[in-house]
Motif scaffolding. Sequence first.
Motif, mmCIF file in Angstrom:
data_model
loop_
_atom_site.group_PDB
_atom_site.id
_atom_site.type_symbol
_atom_site.label_atom_id
_atom_site.label_comp_id
_atom_site.label_asym_id
_atom_site.label_seq_id
_atom_site.Cartn_x
_atom_site.Cartn_y
_atom_site.Cartn_z
ATOM 1 N N SER A 86 -26.085 -35.462 -1.150
ATOM 2 C CA SER A 86 -27.366 -34.813 -0.948
ATOM 3 C C SER A 86 -27.463 -34.463 0.534
ATOM 4 N N SER A 115 -29.003 -47.189 -7.625
ATOM 5 C CA SER A 115 -30.030 -46.200 -7.950
ATOM 6 C C SER A 115 -29.859 -45.580 -9.326
ATOM 7 N N LYS A 154 -34.205 -37.977 -12.350
ATOM 8 C CA LYS A 154 -35.304 -37.918 -11.400
ATOM 9 C C LYS A 154 -35.007 -36.849 -10.344
ATOM 10 N N GLU A 196 -34.849 -37.159 -7.287
ATOM 11 C CA GLU A 196 -33.953 -37.721 -6.269
ATOM 12 C C GLU A 196 -32.493 -37.794 -6.717
ATOM 13 N N ASP A 197 -32.223 -37.471 -7.978
ATOM 14 C CA ASP A 197 -30.843 -37.373 -8.442
ATOM 15 C C ASP A 197 -30.226 -36.022 -8.084
#
Length: 116
Positions: free
Chosen positions: A40, A61, A85, A87-88
Motif C-alpha cells: 500500500s 490483519s 475492508k 484497508e485491504d
Amino acid sequence: QVRLVESGGGLVQPGGSLRLSCAASGSISNIYSRGWYRQSPREREFVASITSGGVTNYGDSVKGRFTISRDNAKNTVYLQMNSLKPEDTAVYYCNVKTFATPYNYWGQGTQVTVSS
C-alpha cells in the motif's frame, strides 16, 4: 525461466470477496513456501504463506478473513479473501521462497481495491 502470474484482483465493495490466483510457469526447485504480500502507499505487508509441508501462516490483519491454499498439480496458489475492508486495498504480490538461490521469486502484482 520462472514466471509468477497473478490474477483475480479488481474492485469490490466492503464486505465482499475476491479470490487471487498465482500460477507459476517454469521449474522451481527447493521450494520452502508460497505466499502473498501486499504493498500500500504506507507499507509492504506480509499477508499469508503456505509451506511445502502445508503449514499456513497469516498476517494479523487478515487472520480469520483470508485463506491461502494451493493446487500442486496446477502449480498454483490461491488467496481467498472474505469480509474485505477498505484497508485491504493494495497491490498484492505472489511470492515463492526457496532454500537456495535466488531465494525469492515475485509476481508482477495485482491491484485489489475495496471501496463503495
